[in-house]
Design a protein around this motif. Structure first.
Motif, mmCIF file in Angstrom:
data_model
loop_
_atom_site.group_PDB
_atom_site.id
_atom_site.type_symbol
_atom_site.label_atom_id
_atom_site.label_comp_id
_atom_site.label_asym_id
_atom_site.label_seq_id
_atom_site.Cartn_x
_atom_site.Cartn_y
_atom_site.Cartn_z
ATOM 1 N N VAL A 42 11.755 -13.480 26.173
ATOM 2 C CA VAL A 42 10.848 -12.769 27.062
ATOM 3 C C VAL A 42 10.974 -11.257 26.950
ATOM 4 O O VAL A 42 10.171 -10.520 27.526
ATOM 5 N N ALA A 70 9.913 -14.893 33.271
ATOM 6 C CA ALA A 70 10.308 -15.737 32.132
ATOM 7 C C ALA A 70 9.763 -17.158 32.262
ATOM 8 O O ALA A 70 9.094 -17.650 31.342
ATOM 9 N N GLU A 91 11.841 -18.909 27.229
ATOM 10 C CA GLU A 91 12.498 -18.172 28.318
ATOM 11 C C GLU A 91 13.537 -17.197 27.774
ATOM 12 O O GLU A 91 13.877 -16.219 28.443
ATOM 13 N N HIS A 92 14.053 -17.454 26.593
ATOM 14 C CA HIS A 92 15.037 -16.555 25.991
ATOM 15 C C HIS A 92 14.376 -15.557 25.035
ATOM 16 O O HIS A 92 15.065 -14.785 24.374
ATOM 17 N N GLY A 124 15.508 -10.950 33.549
ATOM 18 C CA GLY A 124 15.652 -11.418 32.178
ATOM 19 C C GLY A 124 16.938 -12.180 31.925
ATOM 20 O O GLY A 124 17.065 -12.868 30.908
ATOM 21 N N VAL A 157 18.890 -7.286 28.190
ATOM 22 C CA VAL A 157 18.670 -8.681 27.820
ATOM 23 C C VAL A 157 19.159 -8.940 26.397
ATOM 24 O O VAL A 157 19.812 -9.962 26.118
ATOM 25 N N ALA A 197 6.722 -18.910 29.989
ATOM 26 C CA ALA A 197 7.071 -20.117 29.243
ATOM 27 C C ALA A 197 6.100 -21.253 29.556
ATOM 28 O O ALA A 197 5.723 -22.033 28.677
#
Length: 398
Positions: A236, A222, A233-234, A23, A147, A226
């Motif tokens: 996930v 991720a 991706e941020h 992550g 994360v 996407a």
């Protein structure tokens, strides 16, 4: 079983460290000015160090009491994570992950063997499941929180948290873990025999392929999500939660199933089938992949419990070495899977195709497992005919 919880604490920290990086890859890549595929190689070197250290130390230090080795392994693990948090560039980062992976590999191999030694035979499956449950709980609770912490304060803060948890686990083991008799020293010839044992190798080979398929793909979850479903991706973290929740359920439930039924062959077969189907469906589900992630996580984590049980039943006289070899295969598979996936992405492979490749590898593991089962069944059938007794039930329990 209370003593097993101390081992579970260390396993929780290992689970957090091993999988939180999946992550953090985008954040690490941005901070160090590199690509996600190159940053992903820190997972590869961690798992390679893990794979090499586990059987090496288990064999060379087989006459040393496990308690001392477990504490030393956690000390090395904490040092590696502290160096990771301080890493100024990719080169130092990769070196730090090697140190952390070496400590994690030794701890993992010894913790499963120690858990089996502390538990009575009829509860061995539950003991192994608790340690595996610690790993999966580290994923389901620690990884998404790690994360989220990284999003607020940076990925280095997450690594300092991992370092602190490793030290807490070290103090807990030093204070509360009882001494366990050391395994008798294993001669070099016997260690080599475990590596080349024709009964052990197929089981370890199936573990390797399962790890390539499951853990290797997870490293790049991720970018896969996407590309296949419009998931940032941020963003996930919820999907990591889904995978981790499945992992906890699978690892906790697998032990009682093994203890109550003894149907380890059937359980391994079913879990591999589930792994193929759940991974293969990911590109088709996109943002709605939560159920498939739960099922995938459950199958991937539960899979190793019957595998470990089979090895202990098959080669009890050198169980620590056999378990270390299996743990080595598990993380070597993760390294191969993540390394190959990173190279494939760098070469231009569309990320949404990675799950299909992983499902194919899991399918190969299923074919190997079934081939070995059929061959063993035929051989036992010949022995049964010669002796006038049935041995199939014995094999199913092994």
């Amino acid at each position: 079983m209370r003593k097993i919880w101390l081992l579970m604490l260390g396993a929780f920290t290992l689970g957090l460290d091993a999988y939180v990086m999946a992550g953090l890859l985008p954040s690490v890549a941005d901070d160090l000015g590199t690509t996600v595929s190159l940053a992903g190689q820190m997972v590869t070197v961690f798992t390679l160090a893990y794979a090499v250290s586990a059987p090496l130390v288990a064999g060379l230090m087989s006459g040393v009491r496990p308690r001392a080795l477990l504490i030393a392994a956690l000390a090395v693990f904490a040092l590696g994570n502290a160096l990771t948090a301080l890493a100024p560039n990719v080169g130092v980062l990769l070196g730090a992950r090697v140190v952390a992976g070496a400590g994690a590999g030794v701890y993992s191999a010894l913790s499963t063997a120690t858990a089996a030694a502390l538990a009575p035979g009829e509860r061995r499956g539950r003991a192994l499941a608790l340690v595996m449950g610690g790993m999966s709980t580290g994923t389901v609770l620690g990884v998404p929180l790690g994360v989220l912490l990284a999003e607020q304060t940076g990925w280095r803060a997450t690594m300092w948290v991992v370092t602190g948890l490793g030290l807490v686990a070290l103090v807990g083991l030093a204070a509360g873990l009882p001494e366990v008799p050391a395994d008798p020293p294993v001669p070099a010839r016997a260690r080599l025999a475990a590596v080349t044992d024709r009964a052990v190798l197929p089981i370890v080979g199936v573990s390797f392929l399962g790890a390539v398929a499951s853990l290797g793909l997870y490293t790049y979850l991720a970018p896969v999500l996407a590309a296949s479903g419009g998931v940032s991706e941020h963003g996930v973290a919820p999907y990591l939660w889904a995978w981790g929740i499945g992992g906890v359920l699978g690892s906790v439930l697998a032990g009682p199933l093994v203890d109550r039924t003894g149907k380890v062959l059937t359980l391994v077969t079913a879990l591999l089938v589930v792994l193929v189907v759940s991974e293969g469906s990911l590109p088709l589900l996109g943002a709605a992949a939560f159920p498939a992630l739960v099922v995938w996580g459950a199958a991937g984590w539960a899979f190793q419990v019957p595998q470990q049980h089979r090895l202990l039943a098959l080669r009890a006289e050198r169980g620590t070495v056999a378990l270390a070899l299996n743990n080595s295969a598990l993380y070597l598979g993760s390294a191969v899977g993540s390394g190959a996936a990173g190279l494939a992405l760098s070469a231009g492979l569309a990320p949404e195709r990675l799950p299909w490749a992983a499902a194919a590898v899991a399918g190969a593991g299923l074919v190997l497992h079934l081939a070995v089962a059929v061959r063993r069944s035929r051989r036992d059938g010949r022995c049964r005919d010669a002796a006038g007794v049935s041995t199939l039930g014995t094999y199913e329990h092994s």
